[in-house]
Design a protein around this motif. Structure first.
Motif, mmCIF file in Angstrom:
data_model
loop_
_atom_site.group_PDB
_atom_site.id
_atom_site.type_symbol
_atom_site.label_atom_id
_atom_site.label_comp_id
_atom_site.label_asym_id
_atom_site.label_seq_id
_atom_site.Cartn_x
_atom_site.Cartn_y
_atom_site.Cartn_z
ATOM 1 N N ALA A 81 45.285 -55.747 62.458
ATOM 2 C CA ALA A 81 46.080 -54.528 62.570
ATOM 3 C C ALA A 81 46.429 -54.173 64.014
ATOM 4 O O ALA A 81 47.346 -53.386 64.253
ATOM 5 C CB ALA A 81 45.330 -53.356 61.937
ATOM 6 N N SER A 82 45.712 -54.758 64.989
ATOM 7 C CA SER A 82 45.912 -54.372 66.380
ATOM 8 C C SER A 82 45.805 -55.586 67.299
ATOM 9 O O SER A 82 45.062 -56.534 67.003
ATOM 10 C CB SER A 82 44.871 -53.319 66.783
ATOM 11 N N ASP A 83 46.542 -55.531 68.404
ATOM 12 C CA ASP A 83 46.463 -56.624 69.375
ATOM 13 C C ASP A 83 45.113 -56.660 70.066
ATOM 14 O O ASP A 83 44.639 -57.728 70.464
ATOM 15 C CB ASP A 83 47.572 -56.483 70.419
ATOM 16 N N GLU A 84 44.495 -55.499 70.250
ATOM 17 C CA GLU A 84 43.184 -55.406 70.883
ATOM 18 C C GLU A 84 42.323 -54.417 70.116
ATOM 19 O O GLU A 84 42.801 -53.366 69.690
ATOM 20 C CB GLU A 84 43.291 -54.950 72.342
ATOM 21 N N VAL A 85 41.052 -54.763 69.961
ATOM 22 C CA VAL A 85 40.118 -53.922 69.214
ATOM 23 C C VAL A 85 39.014 -53.472 70.162
ATOM 24 O O VAL A 85 38.387 -54.304 70.841
ATOM 25 C CB VAL A 85 39.503 -54.693 68.027
ATOM 26 N N ALA A 86 38.752 -52.165 70.210
ATOM 27 C CA ALA A 86 37.628 -51.636 70.987
ATOM 28 C C ALA A 86 36.352 -51.949 70.218
ATOM 29 O O ALA A 86 35.861 -51.153 69.418
ATOM 30 C CB ALA A 86 37.797 -50.139 71.206
ATOM 31 N N VAL A 87 35.806 -53.124 70.455
ATOM 32 C CA VAL A 87 34.776 -53.676 69.575
ATOM 33 C C VAL A 87 33.448 -52.936 69.678
ATOM 34 O O VAL A 87 32.706 -52.862 68.690
ATOM 35 C CB VAL A 87 34.597 -55.190 69.871
ATOM 36 N N THR A 88 33.125 -52.366 70.833
ATOM 37 C CA THR A 88 31.853 -51.635 70.947
ATOM 38 C C THR A 88 31.851 -50.423 70.034
ATOM 39 O O THR A 88 30.865 -50.151 69.341
ATOM 40 C CB THR A 88 31.609 -51.201 72.410
ATOM 41 N N ALA A 89 32.953 -49.692 69.995
ATOM 42 C CA ALA A 89 33.047 -48.522 69.131
ATOM 43 C C ALA A 89 33.083 -48.914 67.658
ATOM 44 O O ALA A 89 32.666 -48.138 66.793
ATOM 45 C CB ALA A 89 34.295 -47.711 69.483
ATOM 46 N N LEU A 90 33.554 -50.131 67.375
ATOM 47 C CA LEU A 90 33.644 -50.593 65.987
ATOM 48 C C LEU A 90 32.275 -50.968 65.428
ATOM 49 O O LEU A 90 32.049 -50.886 64.217
ATOM 50 C CB LEU A 90 34.575 -51.808 65.913
ATOM 51 N N ALA A 91 31.364 -51.361 66.298
ATOM 52 C CA ALA A 91 30.047 -51.827 65.872
ATOM 53 C C ALA A 91 29.106 -50.656 65.623
ATOM 54 O O ALA A 91 29.397 -49.510 65.962
ATOM 55 C CB ALA A 91 29.464 -52.759 66.934
ATOM 56 N N ASP A 92 27.963 -50.961 65.046
ATOM 57 C CA ASP A 92 26.915 -49.960 64.874
ATOM 58 C C ASP A 92 25.551 -50.637 64.964
ATOM 59 O O ASP A 92 25.451 -51.865 65.034
ATOM 60 C CB ASP A 92 27.073 -49.202 63.547
ATOM 61 N N GLY A 93 24.496 -49.837 64.973
ATOM 62 C CA GLY A 93 23.141 -50.369 64.989
ATOM 63 C C GLY A 93 22.826 -51.197 66.231
ATOM 64 O O GLY A 93 23.247 -50.891 67.347
ATOM 65 N N THR A 94 22.080 -52.272 65.999
ATOM 66 C CA THR A 94 21.631 -53.134 67.091
ATOM 67 C C THR A 94 22.800 -53.787 67.813
ATOM 68 O O THR A 94 22.783 -53.935 69.045
ATOM 69 C CB THR A 94 20.687 -54.226 66.550
ATOM 70 N N LEU A 95 23.816 -54.179 67.065
ATOM 71 C CA LEU A 95 24.972 -54.822 67.688
ATOM 72 C C LEU A 95 25.647 -53.874 68.664
ATOM 73 O O LEU A 95 26.032 -54.279 69.773
ATOM 74 C CB LEU A 95 25.965 -55.275 66.619
ATOM 75 N N ARG A 96 25.777 -52.630 68.280
ATOM 76 C CA ARG A 96 26.422 -51.665 69.183
ATOM 77 C C ARG A 96 25.615 -51.498 70.470
ATOM 78 O O ARG A 96 26.189 -51.403 71.560
ATOM 79 C CB ARG A 96 26.594 -50.330 68.482
ATOM 80 N N SER A 97 24.300 -51.473 70.354
ATOM 81 C CA SER A 97 23.456 -51.365 71.543
ATOM 82 C C SER A 97 23.620 -52.582 72.441
ATOM 83 O O SER A 97 23.673 -52.452 73.673
ATOM 84 C CB SER A 97 21.984 -51.213 71.131
ATOM 85 N N THR A 98 23.711 -53.766 71.820
ATOM 86 C CA THR A 98 23.897 -54.995 72.593
ATOM 87 C C THR A 98 25.225 -54.982 73.341
ATOM 88 O O THR A 98 25.300 -55.341 74.520
ATOM 89 C CB THR A 98 23.839 -56.214 71.661
ATOM 90 N N LEU A 99 26.278 -54.566 72.664
ATOM 91 C CA LEU A 99 27.601 -54.532 73.291
ATOM 92 C C LEU A 99 27.681 -53.449 74.370
ATOM 93 O O LEU A 99 28.332 -53.642 75.402
ATOM 94 C CB LEU A 99 28.678 -54.308 72.228
#
Length: 384
Positions: A81-99
């Motif tokens: 849907a988008s050329d660029e994705v703000a991936v940190t905001a898209l994640a949650d939990g442990t993955l979000r902390s890692t990013l």
């Protein structure tokens, strides 16, 4: 590639250090003790390698999380849907902390303030991959490389896939990259602040009301003359598919009214692609800031690993040694010589340079490197 005229430094320093180490281990007339094995001290990581290491860590974490069908679907929908994705905001939990930790590491490596916000972005490597991704082919994840070597991609099982940087694969690949526009804008703010703090930039430019000889109608008007970019284009350098849009900025240099060298960074966020003619009508030089009617311009590209505080420090150390001799001195070589030798691998890239831009320039000027051209025109900015 580093421009040929830039010389490599440090050979004498290495030789002197080696001699000092040899002498320190000996005492004249004293018995020789068995030398302890030398312990190699690792060189500090470069900003580029630090940024790429953080991006690679994020790529592996994102790839591993793709084994979760919910996360997999969320990322696929966002990437389509988008050329660029703000991936940190898209994640949650442990993955979000890692990013988030990777974001902080990248900001520190680039010399940016902690408040710059999340910089990591995720995008589909090439439009040709959309069909396979839509059809459900499990994607791989790779970090945007800072050179033209092989690309390392990861799948959800942790397996490594080596890809050609010059030819986009048929298999869909998510590329973990930076929000270049945000990083560059924040970086140029840091560059401005650091240069001013080190005494390179003039603190308060005085408006010059002297009109051009062929523009006497504005003689009584309050304002100042500028040089505006009517059109600009860069040559096609066949950037790899793994890299995103170019992040271009130009360092305009000259002598301020105090007789000291000044550097004015100019962001050119529209210069995304080579081989395209852009018509920005952007002010490049504000002549009210300069003592002479001549200035130089050095165009650079940030491929992700630039530490702007280090760049300002290096530039200031060289330019503060250049003194006003009562006539204009071109400063392009001084700026390029100021950039440390180990930066001339890929980050930041030297794009092109323009020597002695004049306040009266009105037409197309080709860069000294032959990699770009600009159509320039005088433009009077009238005060309200």
């Amino acid at each position: 590639m580093r421009p040929r005229h830039l010389r490599r430094r440090g050979a004498l320093a290495v030789a002197a250090t080696t001699l000092a180490v040899l002498c320190a281990g000996q005492s004249l007339g004293a018995p020789q003790a068995a030398a302890a094995p030398a312990t190699a001290v690792p060189a500090p990581a470069s900003p580029a390698s630090e940024v790429h290491a953080a991006e690679d860590l994020a790529a592996r974490a994102i790839a591993g999380a793709l084994s979760d069908p919910v996360w997999n679907t969320r990322v696929r929908r966002a990437a389509l849907a988008s050329d660029e994705v703000a991936v940190t905001a898209l994640a949650d939990g442990t993955l979000r902390s890692t990013l988030a930790a990777a974001d902080r590491r990248i900001a520190a490596a680039k010399g940016l303030d902690a408040g710059v916000g999340p910089l990591l972005r995720l995008r589909l490597g090439d439009p040709s991959m959309r069909g396979a991704l839509t059809a459900g082919t499990p994607p791989w994840v790779a970090a945007a490389t800072s050179d033209d070597g092989p690309v390392t991609a990861y799948d959800s099982e942790g397996r490594i896939h080596t890809l050609d940087a010059r030819e986009a694969p048929a298999h869909p690949v998510y590329v973990v990259d930076l929000d270049g526009s945000r990083a560059l804008a924040a970086g140029l703010d840091v560059l401005n602040e650091e240069l001013a703090r080190r005494g390179v930039r003039s603190t308060a430019p005085t408006a010059r009301r002297t009109p051009l000889r062929d523009a006497s109608a504005t003689a009584a008007a309050a304002g100042f003359w500028t040089t505006r970019v009517a059109a600009v284009s860069l040559s096609d350098d066949q950037e790899p598919w793994i890299k995103g849009d170019a992040e271009i900025y130009t360092l305009v240099t000259g002598f301020g009214h105090d007789g000291k060298v000044r550097v004015d960074p100019v962001d050119m966020p529209y210069l995304d692609s080579d081989g395209v003619v852009y018509r920005p009508q952007q002010i490049l030089v504000n002549w009210s800031s300069y003592k002479y009617d001549l200035a130089d311009a050095v165009m650079m590209e940030d491929d992700g690993g630039t530490n702007y505080r280090d760049l300002a420090k290096a530039i200031a150390a060289v330019l503060l040694t250049v003194t006003d001799q009562g006539a204009y001195i071109p400063l392009v070589n001084a700026v390029l010589d100021a950039v440390p030798d180990d930066w001339w691998t890929d980050d930041p890239d030297y794009v092109d340079s323009w020597y002695t831009l004049a306040r009266t320039d009105n037409g197309t000027r080709h860069g000294a490197r032959g990699n770009g051209w600009m159509t320039l025109e005088p433009y009077f900015v009238q005060e309200l």
